[in-house]
Design an enzyme around this catalytic site. Structure first.
Site, PDB file in Angstrom:
ATOM      1  N   ASP A 342       0.832  -1.215   0.000  1.00 23.66           N
ATOM      2  CA  ASP A 342       0.000   0.000   0.000  1.00 23.66           C
ATOM      3  C   ASP A 342       0.861   1.259   0.000  1.00 23.66           C
ATOM      4  OD1 ASP A 342       0.826  -0.855   2.578  1.00 23.66           O
ATOM      5  OD2 ASP A 342      -0.501   0.626   3.497  1.00 23.66           O
ATOM      6  N   GLU A 343       0.298   2.304  -0.555  1.00 22.37           N
ATOM      7  CA  GLU A 343       0.833   3.671  -0.440  1.00 22.37           C
ATOM      8  C   GLU A 343       2.343   3.770  -0.716  1.00 22.37           C
ATOM      9  OE1 GLU A 343      -1.998   5.698   2.865  1.00 22.37           O
ATOM     10  OE2 GLU A 343      -0.636   4.173   3.653  1.00 22.37           O
ATOM     11  N   SER A 344       2.808   3.059  -1.739  1.00 25.16           N
ATOM     12  CA  SER A 344       4.237   3.156  -2.084  1.00 25.16           C
ATOM     13  C   SER A 344       4.434   4.343  -3.011  1.00 25.16           C
ATOM     14  CB  SER A 344       4.708   1.860  -2.750  1.00 25.16           C
ATOM     15  OG  SER A 344       4.866   0.868  -1.784  1.00 25.16           O
ATOM     16  N   HIS A 345       4.162   5.547  -2.481  1.00 25.22           N
ATOM     17  CA  HIS A 345       4.157   6.733  -3.338  1.00 25.22           C
ATOM     18  C   HIS A 345       5.551   7.119  -3.831  1.00 25.22           C
ATOM     19  CE1 HIS A 345       0.093   6.794  -2.110  1.00 25.22           C
ATOM     20  NE2 HIS A 345       0.281   7.358  -0.938  1.00 25.22           N
TER      21      HIS A 345
END
Ligand code: ACM
Length: 530
Positions: A342-345
């Site tokens: 998740d959320e590996s921006h």
């Protein structure tokens, strides 16, 4: 005068003796439909009388080998609730009265692994299932039918309950990374799940703020990466020996442990521990600088997300990940390892896809299946990878088109760390405020349009720990919402409604108090005050 007074005395004693005898055998009429059971059972057939539980009642098992734990567990829990110490027996001669019989003799495909039949007459309690797991779930129903505290006379309403769950996966997630929670806290949380017939605990073991599981081949992950937590307090980690203890405690109670190593983002603690995992040779400090630990270089104590990433194009990263998964798989008997995603921006999209596909292959190579947050749907999914919906309906559509199973954890409905309302003393509200009725009033099968019911793997209520510093905080956010998620997973939508549920939930307030659960007394629930 003397004669007549003696006669009076004689009759008086006869009367007293008679009334004692009749009051012992007298059954209080009781209605099994008013048992306030959560989750609501599939069927209840009440017969209007009661079984009297007393110190002579025995707990009998037909199979001492498979049912020993159930039998001991039931007597311990009865003792905790009402103070009676019941004898545990087994053998060929099934008691004909005055006993609780736990039996795995039936073979009823409708009951499945977790279903049970509980039959209560004035003389006998008969709890039967296909196996010990079904009996264990039925024991929770029986315990809920007991008074929540010590009473002079313990009576249980008579009738028959036939019960089995709607979904095979009914879980909660505990984040032990943002703030560290030790073995005893995790066991207490398992007890909460058990009580409401949930069957999975997903442990979020790693994040930017801490790495919480010992990895023998890369010891600094936990020893350094676990040193602190949100707010800069003392962190901690679970040794593999302790993890095995948790898995055993859970397995005895038919709870599956799913460990999560979150990657390639949410990895600052790992990057700070092993600079080999970064492309630059050291952990970047791109989160707000005031929230980087002064004492422990590279460790992060704030609550921002999306700034960290493993280096995805060097082999060293995959060597370390392989070692981590290998060690974890070896001590995890369950079929799943959660690999986050998740959320590996800070990871480029193509790097993210490449990494998550390799991570899934590593999990498969160690004989396990992957679970991943819904972003993982954008990758090629290995056979059996389960997608955990939390945020993006677009990802759900992609997952369905790829034939994947969906674990339903919509943040707007099922995140236990969301505040109840703007006055909640802890919690976040980036997804929603979730009052007790909001948390209850939805269903995994219809929440996202166009998802076939066969694609729904189950339900999970995650509890993220950015704002929870101790067990009281966990309890305040989990209760009274957790029983609602348990009911959503167990009871078919057609049998559920808030007005009926809230009355049953209100009756559980007394049980929460007896278990010293620090619950939020929502004004949407008609609590009964003493
Ligand atoms: C998540 O809440 N980042 C899965």
């Amino acid at each position: 005068m003397r004669y007549s007074s003696n006669t009076n005395l004689f009759y008086f004693f006869i009367l007293i003796t008679l009334s004692i005898v009749t009051s012992c055998s007298q059954r209080t009429p009781m209605d099994l439909n008013k048992g306030n059971i959560i989750p609501k059972p599939r069927s209840i057939n009440a017969t209007g009388s009661s079984f009297v539980l007393n110190a002579e009642t025995q707990i009998y098992v037909d199979n001492a080998e498979t049912q020993n734990f159930n039998s001991q567990y039931l007597s311990k829990e009865i003792n905790k609730l009402v103070g009676l110490r019941l004898e545990n027996i087994s053998g060929k001669n099934t008691p004909e009265s005055g006993a609780i019989i736990l039996s795995v003799a039936v073979n009823d495909s409708q009951l499945g692994d977790e279903g049970y039949q509980l039959s209560i007459t004035e003389d006998l309690i008969n709890l039967t299932a296909n196996g010990p797991q079904g009996v264990f779930r039925g024991i929770q129903t029986l315990l809920q039918l007991l008074p929540a505290s010590l009473q002079e006379k313990v009576e249980i309403a008579t009738g028959t309950i036939i019960d089995s769950p709607e979904y095979g996966y009914r879980g909660s997630m505990l984040d032990v990374a943002r703030h560290f929670f030790d073995v005893s806290s995790i066991k207490r949380y398992i007890d909460f799940l058990v009580y409401y017939k949930m069957n999975v605990l997903h442990l979020h073991l790693t994040d930017d703020q801490g790495w919480r599981i010992e990895i023998k081949s890369w010891p600094k992950l936990a020893e350094y990466g676990g040193l602190t937590e949100v707010g800069g307090g003392k962190g901690g980690f679970i040794s593999q020996r302790e993890y095995i203890e948790i898995v055993k405690y859970a397995a005895e109670r038919y709870i599956l442990i799913i460990p999560e190593i979150d990657m390639p983002g949410h990895t600052q603690a790992a990057l700070a521990s092993y600079p080999e995992l970064t492309c630059e040779g050291q952990a970047r400090m791109v989160a707000s600088i005031e929230e980087m630990s002064i004492e422990f270089p590279g460790l992060y104590t704030g609550t921002e997300v999306g700034f960290s990433t493993l280096c995805t194009d060097q082999e060293m990263t995959y060597k370390i990940i392989n070692d981590v998964i290998q060690e974890l798989a070896a001590i995890t008997p369950g079929p799943y390892i959660h690999i986050g995603g998740d959320e590996s921006h800070s990871t480029k999209k193509e790097d993210y896809i490449y990494f998550m596909e390799r991570a899934q292959a590593i999990v498969t190579s160690h004989g396990k299946k992957s679970l991943g947050w819904d972003e993982i749907a954008q990758t090629n999914l290995e056979q059996g990878t389960v997608v955990q919906f939390w945020d993006s309906e677009e990802n759900v559509a992609i997952a369905v088109s790829k034939g994947a199973q969906l674990l339903m954890s919509p943040a707007k409905k099922a995140y236990l760390d969301m505040q109840y309302d703007s006055t909640s003393r802890i919690g976040l509200h980036w997804a929603a405020y979730i009052e007790v009725d909001d948390g209850y009033n939805w269903d995994p099968s219809i929440y996202v349009p166009n998802v076939p019911k066969e694609s729904i793997f189950g339900i999970e209520a995650p509890l993220w720990a950015e704002t929870t510093e101790d067990m009281d905080d966990i309890e305040y956010l989990a209760f009274p919402r957790l029983p609602g998620y348990a009911e959503i997973g167990w009871t078919p939508l057609s049998d559920r409604n808030w007005d009926d549920y809230k009355v049953r939930l209100a009756a559980h307030g007394e049980r929460f108090r007896a278990m010293e659960i620090d619950y939020y007394p929502s004004d949407r629930v008609p609590w009964k005050t003493d």
